[in-house]
Design an enzyme around this catalytic site. Sequence first.
Site, PDB file in Angstrom:
ATOM      1  CB  CYS A   1      17.687  -8.621   2.049  1.00 27.21           C
ATOM      2  SG  CYS A   1      16.030  -9.003   2.986  1.00 27.21           S
TER       3      CYS A   1
ATOM      4  CB  CYS B   1      -0.543  -0.366   0.943  1.00 23.96           C
ATOM      5  SG  CYS B   1      -2.173  -1.262   1.222  1.00 23.96           S
TER       6      CYS B   1
END
Length: 351
Positions: A317, A188
């Site tokens: 990551c 979103c």
Amino acid sequence: MDTDDLRYSCQIALPGFSEAIQQLLQQAKVLIVGAGGLGCPAAQYLTSTGVGTIGIADFDVVSVSNLHRQVLYTPDDIGKEKTTLACQRLQKQNPGIKLVPHRDKITSANVLDIVNRYDIVVDGTDNFETRYLLNDACVLSGKPLVYGAIYQFEGQVAVWNVLNKDGQRSPNYRDLFPEVDATQIPNCTEGGVIPTLAGIIGSMQANEVIKYITKTGELLAGKVLIFDAQSMQSRIIKIGLITKTHIRHLAATITFSTISAEELKRRMQEDDTIELIDVRTIQERDAYDIGGTHIPLDELEEDMPYFTSTNTKVLYCSTGKRSAEAVKLILKRIPEADVLSLEGGLSLYTE
């Protein structure tokens, strides 16, 4: 007429409803995971309806970008714990119910213990890792799960894992999405969401919980409602059942391993056999890294033999999402591989 009779008089007056049905709500225990755009309206209406015990699970704090859709919070709340704030405000809304805060992140280590304390679970999360974790925990513990998702102008609602009269369970999230590459799907923050959609879908989730507890109406079990906020149209699609042979896979998924930044730092001081694997892009690595071998996520398939050695390998990551996907992929190919994902990625490791 006492206070409770007055408070719930309009719903008790409903056809098919009664004081006995209201007692079912007061005896029920509902867990809401995610006190955000979906969790806020769902919690508000379940609170006002008189659900006896509501657990709120969220480890995040309020940010300014939350305020346009997360209606329990104000600008003065920025930086404060969502779970604490939500429980405080919901308790004021209905002093007669019990609010239980769960401030720790839902992980493979605690999800079954938390889920088993409740009758039904509401999924108000915003990431695929937790969605699958909740889904699998509910399948393994035999709990129904009310799913909701929003993106831009479209929302989805479904009820997973409901016990049918024939003793079988209705479909769950993996029947609709057996696998999802989270790295390829915008969230979103990137794609946007109309704030009213959060209220609509969250309220629908609360409605499904009420129907389940009171045994009224027709649940969205075995089907998914898709709602378009622009056209104000909705449609329902049916989905098939998961096969029993998938249960072992779900059990394996629930034990998916991560390692915290603190634990990694401690173990690296004591064990020189731990290997770090950076799965980010070369551009990200050039900007900053904490060492180790560089194997970008999109090249992982080519380097599978590397993960057959006995050394523990910790993949990392930026946020932990890509490394989690990498670990799942490796374990699918090499079940015996000793691989972990750095929880929260570099964003937590460097704090």
